[in-house]
Design a protein around this motif. Sequence first.
Motif, PDB file in Angstrom:
ATOM      1  N   ASN A  10       0.847  -1.189   0.000  1.00  0.00           N
ATOM      2  CA  ASN A  10       0.000   0.000   0.000  1.00  0.00           C
ATOM      3  C   ASN A  10       0.885   1.244   0.000  1.00  0.00           C
ATOM      4  OD1 ASN A  10      -2.085   1.817   0.178  1.00  0.00           O
ATOM      5  ND2 ASN A  10      -2.383   1.561   2.374  1.00  0.00           N
ATOM      6  N   CYS A  11       0.935   1.921  -1.141  1.00  0.00           N
ATOM      7  CA  CYS A  11       1.800   3.092  -1.256  1.00  0.00           C
ATOM      8  C   CYS A  11       1.070   4.392  -0.962  1.00  0.00           C
ATOM      9  CB  CYS A  11       2.400   3.177  -2.657  1.00  0.00           C
ATOM     10  SG  CYS A  11       1.234   3.704  -3.924  1.00  0.00           S
ATOM     11  N   ARG A  14      -0.973   7.283   4.697  1.00  0.00           N
ATOM     12  CA  ARG A  14      -1.573   6.529   5.787  1.00  0.00           C
ATOM     13  C   ARG A  14      -2.968   7.017   6.166  1.00  0.00           C
ATOM     14  NH1 ARG A  14      -0.342   9.095  10.850  1.00  0.00           N
ATOM     15  NH2 ARG A  14      -0.293   7.091  11.915  1.00  0.00           N
ATOM     16  N   ILE A  21      -8.471   0.243  -0.625  1.00  0.00           N
ATOM     17  CA  ILE A  21      -7.586   0.106   0.532  1.00  0.00           C
ATOM     18  C   ILE A  21      -8.281  -0.661   1.647  1.00  0.00           C
ATOM     19  CG2 ILE A  21      -6.418   1.391   2.366  1.00  0.00           C
ATOM     20  CD1 ILE A  21      -5.803   3.559   0.286  1.00  0.00           C
ATOM     21  N   TYR A  25      -7.027  -4.330   3.367  1.00  0.00           N
ATOM     22  CA  TYR A  25      -6.846  -4.590   4.796  1.00  0.00           C
ATOM     23  C   TYR A  25      -7.820  -5.654   5.303  1.00  0.00           C
ATOM     24  CZ  TYR A  25      -3.323  -1.069   5.886  1.00  0.00           C
ATOM     25  OH  TYR A  25      -2.142  -0.369   5.983  1.00  0.00           O
ATOM     26  N   VAL A  40       1.294  -6.064   5.803  1.00  0.00           N
ATOM     27  CA  VAL A  40       0.915  -4.995   4.879  1.00  0.00           C
ATOM     28  C   VAL A  40       2.026  -3.959   4.902  1.00  0.00           C
ATOM     29  CG1 VAL A  40      -0.748  -3.212   4.282  1.00  0.00           C
ATOM     30  CG2 VAL A  40      -1.552  -5.366   5.279  1.00  0.00           C
ATOM     31  N   GLN A  42       3.144  -0.543   4.529  1.00  0.00           N
ATOM     32  CA  GLN A  42       2.646   0.837   4.529  1.00  0.00           C
ATOM     33  C   GLN A  42       3.825   1.698   4.968  1.00  0.00           C
ATOM     34  OE1 GLN A  42      -1.088   1.848   4.425  1.00  0.00           O
ATOM     35  NE2 GLN A  42      -0.157   3.822   3.978  1.00  0.00           N
ATOM     36  N   ASP A  44       4.709   4.772   5.326  1.00  0.00           N
ATOM     37  CA  ASP A  44       4.702   5.922   6.237  1.00  0.00           C
ATOM     38  C   ASP A  44       3.991   5.637   7.554  1.00  0.00           C
ATOM     39  OD1 ASP A  44       2.210   5.769   5.110  1.00  0.00           O
ATOM     40  OD2 ASP A  44       2.006   7.917   4.720  1.00  0.00           O
ATOM     41  N   VAL A  46       1.413   3.194  10.438  1.00  0.00           N
ATOM     42  CA  VAL A  46       0.089   2.601  10.625  1.00  0.00           C
ATOM     43  C   VAL A  46      -1.000   3.652  10.392  1.00  0.00           C
ATOM     44  CG1 VAL A  46      -1.439   1.448  12.262  1.00  0.00           C
ATOM     45  CG2 VAL A  46       1.018   0.974  12.302  1.00  0.00           C
ATOM     46  N   PRO A  47      -1.960   3.390   9.520  1.00  0.00           N
ATOM     47  CA  PRO A  47      -3.068   4.325   9.316  1.00  0.00           C
ATOM     48  C   PRO A  47      -3.857   4.542  10.607  1.00  0.00           C
ATOM     49  CG  PRO A  47      -2.975   2.734   7.529  1.00  0.00           C
ATOM     50  CD  PRO A  47      -2.007   2.259   8.576  1.00  0.00           C
ATOM     51  N   VAL A  58       0.967  -4.186  10.000  1.00  0.00           N
ATOM     52  CA  VAL A  58       1.565  -3.129   9.186  1.00  0.00           C
ATOM     53  C   VAL A  58       3.059  -3.038   9.450  1.00  0.00           C
ATOM     54  CG1 VAL A  58       1.529  -0.666   8.650  1.00  0.00           C
ATOM     55  CG2 VAL A  58      -0.604  -1.855   9.187  1.00  0.00           C
ATOM     56  N   TYR A  81       5.595   1.423  -6.679  1.00  0.00           N
ATOM     57  CA  TYR A  81       4.902   0.214  -7.130  1.00  0.00           C
ATOM     58  C   TYR A  81       5.489  -0.258  -8.455  1.00  0.00           C
ATOM     59  CZ  TYR A  81       0.820   0.321  -3.989  1.00  0.00           C
ATOM     60  OH  TYR A  81      -0.016   0.262  -2.919  1.00  0.00           O
TER      61      TYR A  81
END
Length: 320
Positions: A10-11, A14, A21, A25, A40, A42, A44, A46-47, A58, A81
Amino acid sequence: MLVGRIIFLNCFPRDYVSGGIKTMYQHALLLRRAGFQVQVLQADGVPPWLSPEVAPMVCGSISNLTPQDMLVFPEVLDGWYGEMMQAPLKARKVIFCQNPYYFFTYKPSLQKLRQWGVSRVLAPGKETALMLQRVLGLDEVPITSPVVDSRLFTPRRKKLQIVFSHWKWARQGPLPDYAGMIQEMLRTKYPQCADVPWVLLKDRSEKEVATLMGESAICLSLGRLESLGMTALEGMSAGCVVVGFHGGGGRDYATTQNGFWHSPEDLEQVVDSLALVLSAFSHGNAMLTKMLEHGLETARQYGPDQASEQLKRVYGQLQM
């Protein structure tokens, strides 16, 4: 046999949330619950909107890739990506193509997929899978459907209001405001509907969206160039009558029994259907009751249990 990791990529930032998206998840979580080793990537962090159960999966980077590991790319192949896709990596490469129309803008071909070392392309529905087979010449495209959680998207006490969201391809250029045109046409042709509230599902959390859908009589589906169309399915699960477009991929589930489906060019018919449903809700109508039942049954086919079984089967075969 050694079983490696499944690593979803996942680019996106967050704090950015989209249907694709969320689906990624959800799939990662269901696979982890089923016993798979899942991460996963990610970069930048953890969202902030993730649940505590998902957050431990993550990671900010990946290392020590093995031939047993599997990298699951999205269909968006720009930025890092694209660089990772073309790089020689030890891990197997899989593309989860959640929107073939996005994918086609990157000019994929069967030759390129082979050069990149892509072992399989996955799709969220039958319509998309068949399209990818026909256009790219793929022998097989396994299906891993998105998840509609009926515990979240559930009917509530209904209000005579219409929920809608704007067409997500608007960033591609100047396009008509379908919602605005439909609203004005409805007010003009059916003045008795002029005071019905319209609620925009924008910049809201998933919980807020589910609550608004659950309270609303109608979900206006404006999807175009969709691989499946989650808004309509979530609306069905929340007990809305769905009116509008299936977006292409929605042909997987759209029938005359579970919604009022129209061509994007037939806006007047959409307006007529909205007026019909609003009147039926006000006066009671057995036809709408049956349509709501069919909608709930359609949405149940995309529940977490069904998705989990599908994911276990598909990824279990991919790891063999």
